[in-house]
Structure formats: structure tokens, C-alpha cells
Design a protein around this motif. Sequence first.
Motif, PDB file in Angstrom:
ATOM      1  N   ASP A 453       0.849  -1.202   0.000  1.00  0.00           N
ATOM      2  CA  ASP A 453       0.000   0.000   0.000  1.00  0.00           C
ATOM      3  C   ASP A 453       0.880   1.247   0.000  1.00  0.00           C
ATOM      4  OD1 ASP A 453      -2.128   1.767   0.140  1.00  0.00           O
ATOM      5  OD2 ASP A 453      -2.461   1.482   2.295  1.00  0.00           O
ATOM      6  N   PRO A 454       1.630   1.461  -1.074  1.00  0.00           N
ATOM      7  CA  PRO A 454       2.605   2.555  -1.082  1.00  0.00           C
ATOM      8  C   PRO A 454       1.979   3.940  -1.066  1.00  0.00           C
ATOM      9  CG  PRO A 454       2.442   1.528  -3.249  1.00  0.00           C
ATOM     10  CD  PRO A 454       1.678   0.652  -2.309  1.00  0.00           C
ATOM     11  N   THR A 455       0.688   4.074  -1.431  1.00  0.00           N
ATOM     12  CA  THR A 455       0.033   5.391  -1.418  1.00  0.00           C
ATOM     13  C   THR A 455      -0.785   5.621  -0.155  1.00  0.00           C
ATOM     14  OG1 THR A 455      -1.965   4.604  -2.562  1.00  0.00           O
ATOM     15  CG2 THR A 455      -0.112   5.343  -3.944  1.00  0.00           C
ATOM     16  N   ASN A 456      -0.759   4.655   0.768  1.00  0.00           N
ATOM     17  CA  ASN A 456      -1.477   4.767   2.032  1.00  0.00           C
ATOM     18  C   ASN A 456      -2.989   4.895   1.837  1.00  0.00           C
ATOM     19  OD1 ASN A 456      -1.321   4.569   4.806  1.00  0.00           O
ATOM     20  ND2 ASN A 456      -0.892   6.743   5.155  1.00  0.00           N
ATOM     21  N   LEU A 457      -3.535   4.115   0.894  1.00  0.00           N
ATOM     22  CA  LEU A 457      -4.985   4.083   0.716  1.00  0.00           C
ATOM     23  C   LEU A 457      -5.669   3.645   2.012  1.00  0.00           C
ATOM     24  CD1 LEU A 457      -7.432   4.249  -1.299  1.00  0.00           C
ATOM     25  CD2 LEU A 457      -7.088   1.784  -1.666  1.00  0.00           C
ATOM     26  N   PHE A 458      -5.076   2.667   2.682  1.00  0.00           N
ATOM     27  CA  PHE A 458      -5.634   2.157   3.936  1.00  0.00           C
ATOM     28  C   PHE A 458      -4.915   2.851   5.101  1.00  0.00           C
ATOM     29  CE2 PHE A 458      -5.956  -1.383   0.833  1.00  0.00           C
ATOM     30  CZ  PHE A 458      -7.335  -1.363   0.695  1.00  0.00           C
ATOM     31  N   ARG A 459      -5.407   4.020   5.449  1.00  0.00           N
ATOM     32  CA  ARG A 459      -4.772   4.824   6.492  1.00  0.00           C
ATOM     33  C   ARG A 459      -5.646   5.055   7.709  1.00  0.00           C
ATOM     34  NH1 ARG A 459      -5.712   7.897   1.967  1.00  0.00           N
ATOM     35  NH2 ARG A 459      -7.012   9.777   2.149  1.00  0.00           N
ATOM     36  N   LEU A 460      -6.897   4.590   7.654  1.00  0.00           N
ATOM     37  CA  LEU A 460      -7.729   4.665   8.849  1.00  0.00           C
ATOM     38  C   LEU A 460      -7.456   3.419   9.691  1.00  0.00           C
ATOM     39  CD1 LEU A 460     -11.172   6.134   7.728  1.00  0.00           C
ATOM     40  CD2 LEU A 460      -9.367   7.207   9.070  1.00  0.00           C
ATOM     41  N   ASN A 461      -6.430   3.504  10.493  1.00  0.00           N
ATOM     42  CA  ASN A 461      -5.941   2.421  11.337  1.00  0.00           C
ATOM     43  C   ASN A 461      -4.846   3.012  12.214  1.00  0.00           C
ATOM     44  OD1 ASN A 461      -3.671   2.531   9.473  1.00  0.00           O
ATOM     45  ND2 ASN A 461      -4.922   1.261   8.104  1.00  0.00           N
ATOM     46  N   GLN A 462      -4.227   2.199  13.040  1.00  0.00           N
ATOM     47  CA  GLN A 462      -3.012   2.664  13.720  1.00  0.00           C
ATOM     48  C   GLN A 462      -1.939   2.679  12.641  1.00  0.00           C
ATOM     49  OE1 GLN A 462      -3.412   3.831  16.543  1.00  0.00           O
ATOM     50  NE2 GLN A 462      -5.356   2.917  17.116  1.00  0.00           N
ATOM     51  N   ASN A 463      -1.840   3.815  11.972  1.00  0.00           N
ATOM     52  CA  ASN A 463      -1.237   3.862  10.652  1.00  0.00           C
ATOM     53  C   ASN A 463       0.274   3.701  10.635  1.00  0.00           C
ATOM     54  OD1 ASN A 463      -0.756   6.021   7.883  1.00  0.00           O
ATOM     55  ND2 ASN A 463      -1.769   4.041   7.783  1.00  0.00           N
ATOM     56  N   ILE A 464       0.700   2.764   9.787  1.00  0.00           N
ATOM     57  CA  ILE A 464       2.109   2.605   9.422  1.00  0.00           C
ATOM     58  C   ILE A 464       2.272   3.362   8.110  1.00  0.00           C
ATOM     59  CG2 ILE A 464       3.963   0.999   8.872  1.00  0.00           C
ATOM     60  CD1 ILE A 464       2.904   0.716  11.736  1.00  0.00           C
ATOM     61  N   ARG A 465       2.853   4.541   8.184  1.00  0.00           N
ATOM     62  CA  ARG A 465       2.940   5.335   6.958  1.00  0.00           C
ATOM     63  C   ARG A 465       4.019   4.787   6.031  1.00  0.00           C
ATOM     64  NH1 ARG A 465       3.407  11.576   8.118  1.00  0.00           N
ATOM     65  NH2 ARG A 465       4.980  10.888   9.626  1.00  0.00           N
ATOM     66  N   PRO A 466       3.705   4.682   4.740  1.00  0.00           N
ATOM     67  CA  PRO A 466       4.735   4.221   3.797  1.00  0.00           C
ATOM     68  C   PRO A 466       5.838   5.257   3.650  1.00  0.00           C
ATOM     69  CG  PRO A 466       2.784   4.987   2.623  1.00  0.00           C
ATOM     70  CD  PRO A 466       2.427   5.014   4.073  1.00  0.00           C
ATOM     71  N   SER A 467       6.953   4.811   3.096  1.00  0.00           N
ATOM     72  CA  SER A 467       8.112   5.698   2.981  1.00  0.00           C
ATOM     73  C   SER A 467       7.787   6.979   2.236  1.00  0.00           C
ATOM     74  CB  SER A 467       9.257   4.963   2.267  1.00  0.00           C
ATOM     75  OG  SER A 467       9.650   3.830   2.992  1.00  0.00           O
ATOM     76  N   ALA A 468       6.964   6.879   1.189  1.00  0.00           N
ATOM     77  CA  ALA A 468       6.636   8.061   0.371  1.00  0.00           C
ATOM     78  C   ALA A 468       5.851   9.089   1.155  1.00  0.00           C
ATOM     79  CB  ALA A 468       5.845   7.631  -0.861  1.00  0.00           C
ATOM     80  N   ALA A 469       5.173   8.683   2.234  1.00  0.00           N
ATOM     81  CA  ALA A 469       4.364   9.611   3.022  1.00  0.00           C
ATOM     82  C   ALA A 469       5.061  10.031   4.300  1.00  0.00           C
ATOM     83  CB  ALA A 469       3.012   8.970   3.360  1.00  0.00           C
ATOM     84  N   ALA A 470       6.259   9.506   4.530  1.00  0.00           N
ATOM     85  CA  ALA A 470       6.962   9.792   5.786  1.00  0.00           C
ATOM     86  C   ALA A 470       7.481  11.219   5.803  1.00  0.00           C
ATOM     87  CB  ALA A 470       8.099   8.808   5.963  1.00  0.00           C
TER      88      ALA A 470
END
Length: 470
Positions: A453-470
Motif C-alpha cells: 500500500d505505497p500510497t497509504n490508501l488504507f490509512r484509517l488504522n493505527q497507521n504505518i505510513r509508507p516511505s513516500a508519506a513519511a
Amino acid sequence: MSIDTAKGILGDATIAELEAGLRGTVVRPEDPGYDQARAVWNAAHDKHPALVVRCAGTADVIRAVEFARSQDLLVAVRGGAHSIAGFSTCDDGIVIDLSPMKGAFVDPVRRRMVAQAGMTWGDLDHETQAFGLAVPGGLISTTGISGFTLGGGVGWLLRRHGLASDNLTAAQVVTADGRVVHADAQEHSDLFWALRGGGGNFGVVTSLEYQLHPVGPQVLAGLIVYPLDEARQVITGWRELIADMPDELTTLIVLTTAPPLPFLPPEVHGTRIVVLAGMYAGDPAAGETAVGPLRTLGTPIADVMGPMPYTGMQSLLDPMWTAGAHNYFTSAFIEPTEAALDAVLRRHATTPTPSSELHLHQLGGAFARVPAQASAFSQRDSGVLCNVIARSPDATAFDAHVAWARDTREEIARHGHGAMYVNFTGDAAEDRVRAAYPGSVHERLVRVKDAYDPTNLFRLNQNIRPSAAA
């Protein structure tokens, strides 16, 4: 009728095209059943999604994910709708509702089952107990199996058979790009590692395969209730007993206010009490010997621990945890030192509502024997999990109740290594996520997130942000 969203307008034709590709249904804001479709267990989260897609199967999930991605919609995934932090719903986005998906297949010979992600623990127990088998589930039977398992899953079988996630043997997942993958120890093994404790970060889990264990149909379980003035000796005695308890016995201390239950004397109703709950997952006769010392820690107000159906214990607390209240949960892994118990008792004296509680979950046993690196749930070396619960029937002063819970957690967490339990993390602040995953675990979770999930489509959670969103 078109629908305004944070990203633009969804026209009738666009929605009709989505609906035509489903076996399930789409619920719009103007539909008669919309308020029921958007409702979640925790009333602290009153959201208004643009659409609720009630999925009939995996094909519907694929279609909903593709639609959300094409329309740039915020995605909430719902199973049992018990998410404390409100991840089961959203404003303006799309809710992918898995609750109609309740199919199950039990193989009693191999002791395996495949369960669709919309099942609750009550649904699952109904299927498995027909064969005298069980998966380590939750404390409330209305909780959904999927979110509970993905966050770890602490329950009455923890010391005998580990977490729910420890018993996950495979999962079917719809990823952000609409692929369906089968994750297990051999195939997509990094994803399988991450699913066991990493939450809903990596896709929509549509079915789960579990290891089953012989449990029930009768177990020795129930509650022993002590008065508050004996709290210190009860909890101290409990701490001494749990050091040598058999793995078959899992116990829980609840510091609460006595509800008007029929087995409690009327004069106790509304007073602070100590509840010792537990279940012996073995021969009930041997269980009587194991639980005997728990009955002598003080002078019980009530003792309702005895033989009962496994499903009875799984649903025993349901009446106290019905939908519609405002809830905030937080947690800390601790060691039950004298100072820690002092902090717990001190904070219990300040609970803001009668339904606000502190829980001390006994750990160890099978839970502690799982290697820390085996799954994303790596917090295995603490003796006790303390859950702090702020609960109120309505929104009155709820912000102050949440502040009490956070302050309580911070004080109690000083007696551990700072980590918290993912499923009892009441908000999505980045420091809270980091507190659930040690550095190397978090780094590995980011790598899995980048892959699926490199674009963080699934972000409603205890979110592990992908590198591109860090």
C-alpha cells in the motif's frame, strides 16, 4: 442525486456503475437505512460517509477498493464496527462494510477453519463449538474477528493457546491495487508476518484461516467479586498467585463500579469493587483446584465461578458493553510491582464515570513463548497488560473523561517499557503507533506497507505510513 465529498462530486451515473458491479448493496445518505448503516459501536464517532458498500463477498470488496482508488475517496473498513478509535467509519469517504460476509468452514479433522471477515466472535464460536473446538477470541462476543485478530487479540485462552493472531494460519487480502493475495508462512510471508499484529494497514482481509483447539463445551469460568476495601490484598495476592498458575488458567482483574446485577447484594450496587474473572481451559475438575486460591484472597461479595458453557463465558460480559456509549480505551504493558499497583489503585479512585474501569490482564504462558520476531505483535515479555477505559452513556464531559484515561495511562506506563496494545489504542497519533511497535518492528512494517500500500490508501488504522508519506 449526486454526493459531495471532500474530493469532489460523485454523480448518480458513477454510483450506479459501482452498484451494477456488486452482488451487495450501496447505501447513500438519502436512503432510509443510512443512519443504521453508518452507525458504529462506539458512539464517540458520529461520522457521515458518502457511501456505505455492504459487500456480499470478495468480488464486491475488489470493486469497492477499485472505486475508492479511482475516485480518491477516504476508505474505512468495517467488520464488527467495534474500533475504539473510530476506524470503522469516516466523513465523506467510503465505508467497505464486511458484516454481511459471515461464511465459515470448519475442518474438525485438521483442526482448521476458514472464516469470512464479517463474522463476530459469537458467530465463530457458534460454528466451532459444534465440534468442541475454539479459536482464542475476545472478551465480548459482538466484537468482529478480523480487526481483533489483526491487532493481536487478547482473550480467555491467551495463556493456553496464545493470541488470536498467533493462531492465524493464512489470510485472503485485497490489496490497494485490487489484487487478491493469499498470505501464509510460505506465500507472501512478509505480509503474513505483518498481518499478525500490524492491524489493517496492508489491505482488506476478506477471510481468515485459523488453527483450532479442543475447548469446551463446558469450562470452569466466571467471576469472584471483592469489596474495594480489600483491593490491595486481593490484587497483591493475585500477583503472587499468577507467578505459578497453570497455563490452562487465564485471569483478569477489573476495578470497576458495581452494576445492578442480580447476584450482587443491592447495597453493593453503585459502589467500587474488585472483580476477579477467569477461565480454566482444561478439565473442569482440575480447574477447581487451580481456582481455589482465588476464592480466598479476601471476603467475596459474590462467587459465580463454576462450570459453564464456553460460549457462556465468551458472552458473559456482553450486557455491560452494548453499543451506543462513548468509549475511549488506552493501555500499557507493565510489571505488577508494588509501585505499579499503587498507581492502579490510586487512579481507580478517580474514575470519572461508573462505567469507567481499569483492567489488569494476566499474560505469560503460551503468549510469552511465541518468539518476539515471529509476528508484528512483539510485546511478549511483560507480566501484565493494563487497559484503561473511559466510558460514558453520552457526550457530556467526555473530553474530560478521555483526559483522565490518558493521564492514567501515562502514570501507569512508567512501570513498564512504554509499549501499548494496538487494539486498545484510542487514537491514531504517531507516537501512540510507535509505542505499540519497537523500532526494528516498525521499520519492517514500513517495508511491508511500501510493498502492498505505497500510497497509504488504507490509512484509517493505527497507521504505518509508507516511505513516500513519511
